[in-house]
Every structure is written in structure tokens, then in C-alpha cells.
Design a protein around this motif. Structure first.
Motif, PDB file in Angstrom:
ATOM      1  N   GLY A 269    -100.290 -30.794  -7.726  1.00 13.73           N
ATOM      2  CA  GLY A 269    -101.405 -31.670  -8.177  1.00 13.73           C
ATOM      3  C   GLY A 269    -102.209 -32.421  -7.226  1.00 13.73           C
ATOM      4  O   GLY A 269    -101.751 -32.459  -5.775  1.00 13.73           O
ATOM      5  N   PRO A 270    -103.258 -33.021  -7.649  1.00 13.54           N
ATOM      6  CA  PRO A 270    -104.129 -33.657  -6.799  1.00 13.54           C
ATOM      7  C   PRO A 270    -103.536 -34.874  -6.083  1.00 13.54           C
ATOM      8  O   PRO A 270    -103.837 -35.540  -5.008  1.00 13.54           O
ATOM      9  CB  PRO A 270    -105.194 -34.060  -7.780  1.00 13.54           C
ATOM     10  N   ALA A 271    -102.345 -35.501  -6.632  1.00 14.88           N
ATOM     11  CA  ALA A 271    -101.610 -36.659  -6.205  1.00 14.88           C
ATOM     12  C   ALA A 271    -100.474 -36.216  -5.263  1.00 14.88           C
ATOM     13  O   ALA A 271     -99.817 -37.496  -5.003  1.00 14.88           O
ATOM     14  CB  ALA A 271    -101.319 -37.610  -7.306  1.00 14.88           C
ATOM     15  N   ALA A 272    -100.642 -35.244  -4.993  1.00 17.19           N
ATOM     16  CA  ALA A 272     -99.353 -34.970  -4.147  1.00 17.19           C
ATOM     17  C   ALA A 272     -99.112 -35.688  -2.698  1.00 17.19           C
ATOM     18  O   ALA A 272     -98.008 -36.134  -2.274  1.00 17.19           O
ATOM     19  CB  ALA A 272     -99.112 -33.486  -3.830  1.00 17.19           C
ATOM     20  N   ASP A 273    -100.172 -35.826  -2.257  1.00 14.56           N
ATOM     21  CA  ASP A 273    -100.410 -36.893  -0.908  1.00 14.56           C
ATOM     22  C   ASP A 273     -99.790 -38.063  -1.068  1.00 14.56           C
ATOM     23  O   ASP A 273     -99.141 -38.767  -0.593  1.00 14.56           O
ATOM     24  CB  ASP A 273    -101.792 -36.686  -0.238  1.00 14.56           C
ATOM     25  N   ARG A 274    -100.214 -38.667  -2.435  1.00 14.50           N
ATOM     26  CA  ARG A 274     -99.705 -40.160  -2.745  1.00 14.50           C
ATOM     27  C   ARG A 274     -98.259 -40.089  -3.107  1.00 14.50           C
ATOM     28  O   ARG A 274     -97.650 -41.030  -2.653  1.00 14.50           O
ATOM     29  CB  ARG A 274    -100.650 -40.580  -3.746  1.00 14.50           C
ATOM     30  N   VAL A 275     -97.813 -38.912  -3.486  1.00 13.97           N
ATOM     31  CA  VAL A 275     -96.159 -39.004  -4.029  1.00 13.97           C
ATOM     32  C   VAL A 275     -95.663 -38.921  -2.542  1.00 13.97           C
ATOM     33  O   VAL A 275     -94.588 -39.781  -2.322  1.00 13.97           O
ATOM     34  CB  VAL A 275     -96.002 -37.685  -4.591  1.00 13.97           C
TER      35      VAL A 275
ATOM     36  N   PRO B 143     -96.970 -28.882   4.289  1.00 13.14           N
ATOM     37  CA  PRO B 143     -96.897 -29.421   5.739  1.00 13.14           C
ATOM     38  C   PRO B 143     -97.383 -30.769   5.864  1.00 13.14           C
ATOM     39  O   PRO B 143     -96.689 -31.668   6.534  1.00 13.14           O
ATOM     40  CB  PRO B 143     -97.872 -28.338   6.356  1.00 13.14           C
ATOM     41  N   ALA B 144     -98.685 -30.941   5.442  1.00  9.52           N
ATOM     42  CA  ALA B 144     -98.881 -32.583   5.829  1.00  9.52           C
ATOM     43  C   ALA B 144     -98.185 -33.633   4.914  1.00  9.52           C
ATOM     44  O   ALA B 144     -97.969 -34.492   5.748  1.00  9.52           O
ATOM     45  CB  ALA B 144    -100.467 -32.587   5.313  1.00  9.52           C
ATOM     46  N   ASP B 145     -97.770 -33.216   3.759  1.00 10.82           N
ATOM     47  CA  ASP B 145     -97.018 -34.166   3.122  1.00 10.82           C
ATOM     48  C   ASP B 145     -95.581 -34.305   3.906  1.00 10.82           C
ATOM     49  O   ASP B 145     -94.835 -35.268   3.783  1.00 10.82           O
ATOM     50  CB  ASP B 145     -97.148 -33.763   1.570  1.00 10.82           C
TER      51      ASP B 145
ATOM     52  N   ALA C 217     -90.610 -27.857   5.520  1.00  9.25           N
ATOM     53  CA  ALA C 217     -90.126 -28.312   6.375  1.00  9.25           C
ATOM     54  C   ALA C 217     -88.494 -27.973   6.357  1.00  9.25           C
ATOM     55  O   ALA C 217     -88.010 -27.517   5.386  1.00  9.25           O
ATOM     56  CB  ALA C 217     -89.751 -29.926   6.564  1.00  9.25           C
ATOM     57  N   ILE C 218     -87.751 -27.972   7.585  1.00 14.82           N
ATOM     58  CA  ILE C 218     -86.416 -27.518   7.620  1.00 14.82           C
ATOM     59  C   ILE C 218     -85.731 -28.867   8.595  1.00 14.82           C
ATOM     60  O   ILE C 218     -86.373 -29.616   9.211  1.00 14.82           O
ATOM     61  CB  ILE C 218     -86.046 -26.451   8.459  1.00 14.82           C
ATOM     62  N   LEU C 219     -84.504 -29.007   8.358  1.00  9.81           N
ATOM     63  CA  LEU C 219     -83.774 -29.925   9.116  1.00  9.81           C
ATOM     64  C   LEU C 219     -82.983 -29.105  10.040  1.00  9.81           C
ATOM     65  O   LEU C 219     -82.166 -28.057   9.673  1.00  9.81           O
ATOM     66  CB  LEU C 219     -82.747 -30.918   8.297  1.00  9.81           C
ATOM     67  N   ASP C 220     -82.860 -29.714  11.195  1.00 13.35           N
ATOM     68  CA  ASP C 220     -82.194 -28.808  12.458  1.00 13.35           C
ATOM     69  C   ASP C 220     -80.742 -29.288  12.328  1.00 13.35           C
ATOM     70  O   ASP C 220     -80.454 -30.291  11.336  1.00 13.35           O
ATOM     71  CB  ASP C 220     -82.775 -28.991  13.735  1.00 13.35           C
ATOM     72  N   ALA C 221     -79.967 -28.921  13.195  1.00 13.70           N
ATOM     73  CA  ALA C 221     -78.384 -29.279  13.197  1.00 13.70           C
ATOM     74  C   ALA C 221     -77.997 -30.567  13.561  1.00 13.70           C
ATOM     75  O   ALA C 221     -77.183 -31.201  13.115  1.00 13.70           O
ATOM     76  CB  ALA C 221     -77.660 -28.403  14.017  1.00 13.70           C
TER      77      ALA C 221
END
Length: 180
Positions: free
Chosen positions: A89-95, A121-123, A147-151
Motif C-alpha cells: 500500500g501507499p503508506a508502507a514507507d510510513r509503516v 528494500p528502502a523500508d 532483508a536477511i539477518l547474518d549469523a
């Protein structure tokens, strides 16, 4: 939203609340009602609202409640938002900005589940930057986002090319997904 209002009136000592997979978030009332419930539930430790449709302003309203409930003013330490629509949605950046605010200010939040929300990615970068100053979060889950979390627990934003490769791999050989 009706259940949240009922809980506010009758359950002042509520410690854990599971509202997973109950079709919440489709309307505009659910997020604000959950935010109000968090503000009124001084003893709530864990909230599970996974497998719903929370997004946009509703998600922001919920996160505003989290921003108070997961500080020294409240006791919320575990939040499960997996399998919602936070990245849609259009508010994803605000979330993402509301999530970043929670991560920046909530010293009581120990575990945050954000998997499979299609956060771009930007969020993810917005969220990742907020994590730099966070020294209290012990568990973070971000599978199914950009995104991913590394070890070592560091968040890495995936470039669009890797996201496309992951999408193609999932089309050919989809992973087995179980609810819990």
C-alpha cells in the motif's frame, strides 16, 4: 475492534494475547483499537497478531500503542506481526518509519517477528538504520522481506537483483510453509 474494546473493559491483568489468523486489519478500525488496547493493558507482555491483514494507517496506529507499551511505561516485550501486509500500500514507507521509531525508543521490546510482510528494500533500510542504536532487542525475524539477518544478527538489505532471483527460485521450487 469490538473484541479489543471488550478486553479493555474486562481484562485489566491481561498478560498474553493471541489474535493470530482472525482476519483483522481489513478495515480501518482494527489498528487503532489494538493501539488503544496496548495503551490500557499495563501488564501485557506478548501480543501475537500474525496471519492477518494489518497495513497502512491501521498498522501505524498499532505501532503507536507499541511505542508506549514496550517502554518503561509498559511491559510489552514480544510482538509478532508476521504474515501481515506491512509492506503493501501507499503508506508502507510510513509503516517502516513507525517500526523504526519503535526500534529506536522501545527499550522493553525483546522479540520482534516481522517475517513475510513484503517489506521492500528502502523500508528495510529504514528499519535497519533504527537497529543501529538498539541494544535491547534479542530476537528479530525478517524472512520474506527484502532483508536477511547474518549469523551475527546484522540486517542486510537485499538488492533488487537478489530479490528477483529469490522470486524465480520460489516459483520453481516453493518452500514448504507451515503456520507455526
Amino acid at each position: 475492534s469490538d473484541i479489543c474494546r471488550s478486553l479493555m473493559r474486562s481484562s485489566h491483568a491481561l498478560q498474553r494475547l493471541g489474535l493470530s489468523d482472525v482476519n483483522m486489519g481489513l478495515g480501518a478500525l482494527t489498528g487503532p483499537a489494538l493501539g488503544e488496547l496496548l495503551l490500557s493493558s499495563r501488564y501485557l507482555i506478548a501480543l501475537d497478531v500474525s496471519y492477518n491483514m494489518l497495513q497502512g494507517q491501521g498498522a501505524i496506529s498499532l505501532l503507536e500503542g507499541v511505542s508506549v507499551a514496550a517502554t518503561s511505561a509498559g511491559r510489552l516485550s514480544q510482538l509478532d506481526l508476521a504474515w501481515n501486509c506491512l509492506g503493501h500500500g501507499p503508506a508502507a514507507d510510513r509503516v517502516a518509519e513507525a517500526l523504526a521509531a519503535v526500534l529506536s525508543t522501545c527499550d522493553g521490546l525483546l522479540h520482534l517477528e516481522l517475517s513475510f510482510n513484503s517489506i521492500g528494500p528502502a523500508d528495510c533500510m529504514t528499519i535497519g538504520l533504527a537497529l543501529i542504536g538498539n541494544n535491547t532487542l534479542w530476537g528479530l525475524h525478517v524472512d520474506g522481506n527484502a532483508a536477511i539477518l547474518d549469523a551475527d544478527g546484522f540486517l542486510h538489505v537485499l538488492p533488487d537483483s537478489k530479490l528477483e532471483m529469490l522470486g524465480k527460485a520460489q516459483e520453481v521450487d516453493p518452500p514448504l510453509v507451515s503456520k507455526k
